[in-house]
Scaffold this motif. Structure first.
Motif, PDB file in Angstrom:
ATOM      1  N   ARG A  51       4.383  34.946  88.477  1.00 14.68           N
ATOM      2  CA  ARG A  51       5.584  35.003  88.773  1.00 14.68           C
ATOM      3  C   ARG A  51       6.187  34.720  89.546  1.00 14.68           C
ATOM      4  O   ARG A  51       6.966  33.921  89.884  1.00 14.68           O
ATOM      5  CB  ARG A  51       5.940  35.351  87.171  1.00 14.68           C
ATOM      6  N   GLU A  55       7.989  32.448  91.950  1.00  9.77           N
ATOM      7  CA  GLU A  55      10.078  32.561  92.332  1.00  9.77           C
ATOM      8  C   GLU A  55      10.180  32.385  93.598  1.00  9.77           C
ATOM      9  O   GLU A  55      11.105  32.165  93.906  1.00  9.77           O
ATOM     10  CB  GLU A  55      10.522  34.028  91.655  1.00  9.77           C
ATOM     11  N   TYR A  61       6.682  28.321  87.210  1.00 16.39           N
ATOM     12  CA  TYR A  61       5.769  28.944  86.450  1.00 16.39           C
ATOM     13  C   TYR A  61       5.521  28.618  85.049  1.00 16.39           C
ATOM     14  O   TYR A  61       4.861  28.789  84.626  1.00 16.39           O
ATOM     15  CB  TYR A  61       6.864  30.206  87.000  1.00 16.39           C
ATOM     16  N   ASP A  62       6.759  28.494  84.776  1.00 16.73           N
ATOM     17  CA  ASP A  62       6.785  28.483  83.152  1.00 16.73           C
ATOM     18  C   ASP A  62       4.959  27.583  82.947  1.00 16.73           C
ATOM     19  O   ASP A  62       4.866  28.398  81.085  1.00 16.73           O
ATOM     20  CB  ASP A  62       8.571  27.535  83.084  1.00 16.73           C
ATOM     21  N   GLU A  65       2.566  29.720  82.535  1.00 20.00           N
ATOM     22  CA  GLU A  65       3.386  30.820  81.615  1.00 20.00           C
ATOM     23  C   GLU A  65       3.002  30.482  80.008  1.00 20.00           C
ATOM     24  O   GLU A  65       2.495  31.007  78.998  1.00 20.00           O
ATOM     25  CB  GLU A  65       4.523  31.562  81.872  1.00 20.00           C
TER      26      GLU A  65
END
Length: 76
Positions: A51, A55, A61-62, A65
């Motif tokens: 993550r 960033e 990244y979502d 995740e």
């Protein structure tokens, strides 16, 4: 989409080989390879590193995740 596919999307968007990506995340190249072929999955500490990496380099990244959490790993 699966977690291995999500990780495979992050790495090439960084224009990194598995070895270079592994160094950025402070894991072994074998570990990255195993993630990408679905032999193992990142632990929570490594997911935090992924993550932070995403960033820093403005990468999505979502999806990774979401896949990681849907595997039930976020509950452990």
């Amino acid at each position: 989409m699966s977690l291995p596919s999500s990780i495979k999307l992050i790495r090439p968007k960084s224009l990194l080989k598995q070895e270079e990506f592994a160094k950025k995340l402070k894991v072994n190249i074998t570990t990255v390879n195993r993630w990408e072929i679905a032999k193992c999955i990142p632990n929570i500490s490594t997911m935090k590193n992924i993550r932070a990496y995403c960033e820093k380099y403005d990468l999505i990244y979502d999806l990774a995740e979401k896949e990681w959490l849907s595997a039930g790993l976020g509950e452990k």
